[in-house]
Scaffold this motif. Structure first.
Motif, short mmCIF file in Angstrom:
data_model
loop_
_atom_site.label_atom_id
_atom_site.label_comp_id
_atom_site.label_asym_id
_atom_site.label_seq_id
_atom_site.Cartn_x
_atom_site.Cartn_y
_atom_site.Cartn_z
N PRO B 17 0.87 -1.20 -0.05
CA PRO B 17 -0.02 -0.11 -0.01
C PRO B 17 0.84 1.23 -0.06
O PRO B 17 1.97 1.20 0.54
N SER B 18 0.12 2.35 -0.50
CA SER B 18 1.10 3.69 -0.60
C SER B 18 -0.16 4.84 -0.50
O SER B 18 -1.21 4.45 -0.28
N LEU B 19 0.58 5.86 -0.25
CA LEU B 19 -0.57 6.91 -0.13
C LEU B 19 -1.32 7.12 -1.45
O LEU B 19 -2.36 7.55 -1.30
N ASP B 21 -2.50 4.41 -3.23
CA ASP B 21 -3.36 3.33 -3.05
C ASP B 21 -3.49 3.06 -1.74
O ASP B 21 -2.65 2.01 -1.21
N ASN B 22 -4.49 3.53 -1.17
CA ASN B 22 -4.67 3.32 0.48
C ASN B 22 -5.72 1.99 0.55
O ASN B 22 -6.42 1.91 1.70
N THR B 23 -6.13 1.12 -0.55
CA THR B 23 -6.91 0.02 -0.21
C THR B 23 -6.61 -0.97 0.91
O THR B 23 -5.18 -1.08 1.11
N ALA B 24 -7.38 -1.18 1.46
CA ALA B 24 -7.31 -1.87 2.78
C ALA B 24 -6.57 -3.33 2.35
O ALA B 24 -6.64 -3.73 1.49
N ASP B 25 -5.89 -3.91 3.45
CA ASP B 25 -5.37 -5.13 3.20
C ASP B 25 -6.11 -6.36 2.82
O ASP B 25 -5.62 -6.95 1.85
N ALA B 26 -7.19 -6.41 3.24
CA ALA B 26 -8.11 -7.58 2.81
C ALA B 26 -8.52 -7.25 1.49
O ALA B 26 -8.44 -8.27 0.46
N ASP B 27 -9.05 -5.90 1.29
CA ASP B 27 -9.57 -5.72 -0.07
C ASP B 27 -8.57 -5.84 -1.33
O ASP B 27 -8.65 -6.10 -2.25
N ARG B 28 -7.26 -5.48 -0.76
CA ARG B 28 -6.05 -5.41 -1.74
C ARG B 28 -5.75 -7.04 -2.31
O ARG B 28 -5.59 -7.19 -3.37
N PRO B 53 -2.91 -8.20 8.61
CA PRO B 53 -2.13 -6.90 8.53
C PRO B 53 -0.68 -7.45 9.01
O PRO B 53 0.15 -7.04 8.23
N ARG B 57 2.69 -7.84 6.52
CA ARG B 57 3.97 -7.18 6.48
C ARG B 57 5.03 -7.99 6.95
O ARG B 57 6.20 -7.46 6.32
#
Lengths: 524, 524
Positions: B17-19, B21-28, B53, B57
């Motif tokens: 993720p980045s600023l 693309d702040n899509t949530a972990d699960a949705d990503r 999460p 990471r």
């Protein structure tokens, strides 16, 4: 066919099995429901199978079925004897950081049965989101925070059901709208990445979860619709608010403002939605003054200044002796002070006008609103120059956010068809006062519409029909979230908005300030 | 892309993720899996969100995902660090009334890791389905039966995993094929309506259930595929057998026979499937003779008669001293007796030919197969006239069922492209002997194909790809189940089939019986 309005409850009478049609009990029921709901497939909760054969036979194959729509699929979560009229209820939850509100509904017709609220017990850990997220990093921190809110909900649910002589078992569907952090804590999800760049939630679209998995003491097969979020700073409570306002289906462009600790703003219509959030609120909630507080009995919510005597005419909630002032009271006060020349266009107290109402405490000017003799606290209720300065910054931030957002899509404020104001702020605020101080744009007053608890309102809608679930997804997907870039342009706007009502009076044609002689900054 | 064959395991590397693309972990993660699997939606088990999460990471956003297809929807049930190579296994279960067989598979490549079997502990309640269903009506009867099989499975799973130094937690997908009653008892569902007119199961298509809900000590998020049934008498074990045989995709018409307590027969090809079941079996399993038993060490499974000396040449399993005879041995024996004139075409012992091998016990003729001096039991191993009569009835019933089913669709037995024989019966039987006694039709021997444990085989396939799940549904929906009408027509066929090989020798041209002079019924 049953004639109830709710899609969740389907009363069906099955053809009893025979040697010619030996379809199994579950498959027989599902076949009928499939054609009733016109859907290719319906899941059945495996737990239900255990009671099904006996239930079908004792009810002579006439049953009330409770169905719920999971993300892309209907699921059968309850079956009861249709001759018994078992109550089937739903619970909408507004999961606030400080306050949690519950509304119990009859799922059959959507009517409200009862409502209650309680202070979020996580407040014991920390009053704000940030303190709670930091607490998560301690051992068992997340578990404790999760347990606090779940226990709090379970207690409130038990009490609420008792008022209706219902068993919590009768709650079969729930919906929860909360900000992104509260939703994480409610689901037992680690929120620590929400406050670290690049600010990532664990999940954006939690969808529908079994109540049992969440630890809620309701029907173990009950399903919980959890509102999605867009990111750390735009939560399910706001999406619920958009749903409730109906802004997403308007032909004309409207705006929705929700002021809590942050000001969250959504602008749009049926074609597009753009949102942003910014720090604006502290001055408008409890924080503005030492006497400031959230709305409650004895709190000053409306105030007028007699133009002749400059006396304060106050109104307190429930007409109790005054003990403080809430956000709407402060805005009223500032507007009245300004209109009567008691503060200048920079918001500075004008001693020449205020006269004996001013006292100097530790080198800081204070205006006495209620003298000690009349206050509930036994002390003077005052507002200081620092409080007023803080309010000016807040109102300027608020206006700048609105201006920046509308300007970003090339819309002038007067083009806004409707201006929805959510929350207790929206319910109590006097739009005229907010316009007077230049906090809200100078629209005809009838365009301002208080929404009340729009988060709860949206949660209630989510329990009415599955069509709203799709709409909620569409709303989420349609929102463009604009990061508020605090650049030079923003700062210029902010500086201009730090005057009452604004450096450009043409923006506020309705604000007529009498000539009090001293109504311009000293030295002008 | 990973190059493993299994659709259940997807190794994905996410863009962190980045600023921007702040899509949530699960949705990503779900977004990536959706495009990988080319499916519009994937559910995520809410439990998974808790660990996600940190896992993403620590694994630098490269993870192995375990997905499984629920009825109409993929669901993500496991995520592990792709750098750690966590073993991911599946377990196929053949849930037999008397014996339960487990096969542990590597889900990544479908390879067998280990296999084990145990006697169904419900045998302590009752050896057959009927006794167990009656036990359900006692207090806690269902609970006890359910607990017996679940405990038995859990013990076996623990042992089986230990042989591979695996934790049962590593089992993420299971499949279960059993008859309708066993499937009910396994799921904790009341089977009492299965034996009462009109014989209704609780569920035909249980689909996919969480292992946790069933009480299985494997990965708590593991999913269990449970084979569907058609009714009380046609269970998931047979549907698994059809899947395993491949009969449902053949151009030519084939037949599949599974002989247990009942004879279950499926006839068909890629266009249609017709099935029936009938009581045929008891004589062919353990029950035929007092010395009869199921296959095991020391059991006679093959037998020949020396045409000159009329001595028995026996083969026992594992070449242990003989202690009894199993179904395949009995069929061999009857064929050999018939070919050598020791029994006549009615299956009656011919004393003039058998000579001293016959002894009269309590007025009933017995043929000594193994004298006491050579048997493991210390007693003569014999077969009585009553045993032979029972075999004749069984073989006649078997043939009549086959004849009735083929005749119902206008097919002559010789048109059958392939004749699959399932189960231990299929593995041990000598088709030539079965033809000789007129139990199976007179097809070229190479058309007979033993399938082995086809129920387990089908269960293994269900763990290979979700495509089989759809096929299983298609198979179930395509089968026409024919009630065996025991009418005059059936009885006429049955009477004709009670001769060796048949009253119409033209049906069995390959069976050449020597002229033993006494080879026709006495009195002819």
């Amino acid at each position: 066919m049953d004639n109830r309005s709710s899609p969740w409850i389907q009363t069906v009478t099955l053809t009893p099995p025979s040697l010619k049609d030996n379809t199994a009990d579950a498959d027989r029921l599902i076949q009928t429901l499939k054609s009733r709901l016109d859907t290719p497939a319906i899941d059945i909760d495996p737990e239900l199978l255990k009671a099904l054969p006996t239930l079908l036979r004792t009810s002579a194959f006439k049953v009330d079925c409770i169905v719920f729509k999971e993300k892309h699929q209907w699921v059968l979560i309850g079956v009861s004897d249709a001759n018994m009229a078992t109550p089937i209820t739903g619970l909408a939850i507004d999961l606030g950081t400080t306050r949690v509100v519950l509304r119990l509904l009859d799922l059959a017709d959507g009517k409200t049965l009862a409502e209650s609220a309680f202070d979020n017990p996580q407040d014991a850990i920390g009053p704000d989101i940030l303190a709670r997220i930091h607490f998560v990093e301690k051992e068992n921190g997340l578990k404790k925070l999760n347990q606090l809110i779940i226990d709090g909900l379970n207690k409130a649910i038990t009490k609420l059901c008792a008022t209706q002589h219902l068993d919590p078992e009768h709650i079969c569907a729930l919906s929860v709208a909360g900000n992104t952090t509260m939703t994480h804590l409610f689901m037992g999800l680690d929120p620590r990445w929400l406050i670290r760049e690049p600010y990532i939630p664990v999940v954006n679209t939690p969808g529908i979860v079994k109540a049992q998995a969440l630890g809620l003491d309701v029907n173990p097969l009950a399903r919980v619709f959890i509102f999605p979020n867009i990111g750390s700073y735009f939560g399910g409570d706001l999406i619920a608010g958009i749903l409730f306002s109906g802004i997403y289906k308007k032909s004309q462009t409207c705006i929705l403002v929700d002021v809590g600790t942050n000001a969250e703003v959504v602008l749009g219509n049926k074609n597009w939605l753009i949102a942003c959030a910014g720090a604006a609120g502290p001055a408008l909630e409890g924080g503005v003054t030492r006497m400031g507080m959230t709305a409650g009995p004895g709190v000053i919510d409306r105030i007028r200044v007699d133009p002749k005597t400059l006396e304060f005419k106050i109104h307190t909630i429930e007409d109790m002796p005054p003990k403080g002032i809430c956000g709407s009271g402060v805005i009223d006060l500032a507007a009245q002070l300004f209109l009567n020349g008691m503060i200048d266009i920079r918001g500075k107290l004008v001693p020449a006008i205020c006269g004996s109402k001013i006292k100097n405490i530790d080198g800081l000017l204070h205006l006495i609103i209620v003298p000690a003799s009349q206050s509930a606290t036994g002390s003077d209720l005052t507002i200081s120059q620092a409080d007023l300065d803080s309010l000016i910054r807040s109102k300027a931030a608020m206006y700048t956010i609105l201006e920046t957002l509308t300007a970003s899509v090339g819309i002038a404020p007067e083009e806004l068809e409707c201006f929805y104001v959510a929350g207790t702020f929206g319910s109590f605020i006097n739009p005229g006062s907010a316009i007077t101080i230049g906090m809200l744009p100078d629209l005809p007053l009838d365009r301002y519409q208080p929404l009340g608890n729009s988060s709860l309102g949206g949660a209630v809608l989510a329990l009415q029909t599955d069509k709203y679930h799709d709409r909620i997804d569409q709303i989420r997907d349609r929102i463009t979230y604009m990061e508020l870039n605090v650049n030079q342009d923003f700062m210029n706007r902010f500086s201009a908005a730090k005057f009452l009502p604004h450096t450009n009076p043409k923006l506020f044609p309705s604000v007529k300030v009498g000539d009090h002689g001293l109504n311009s900054p000293a030295g002008d």
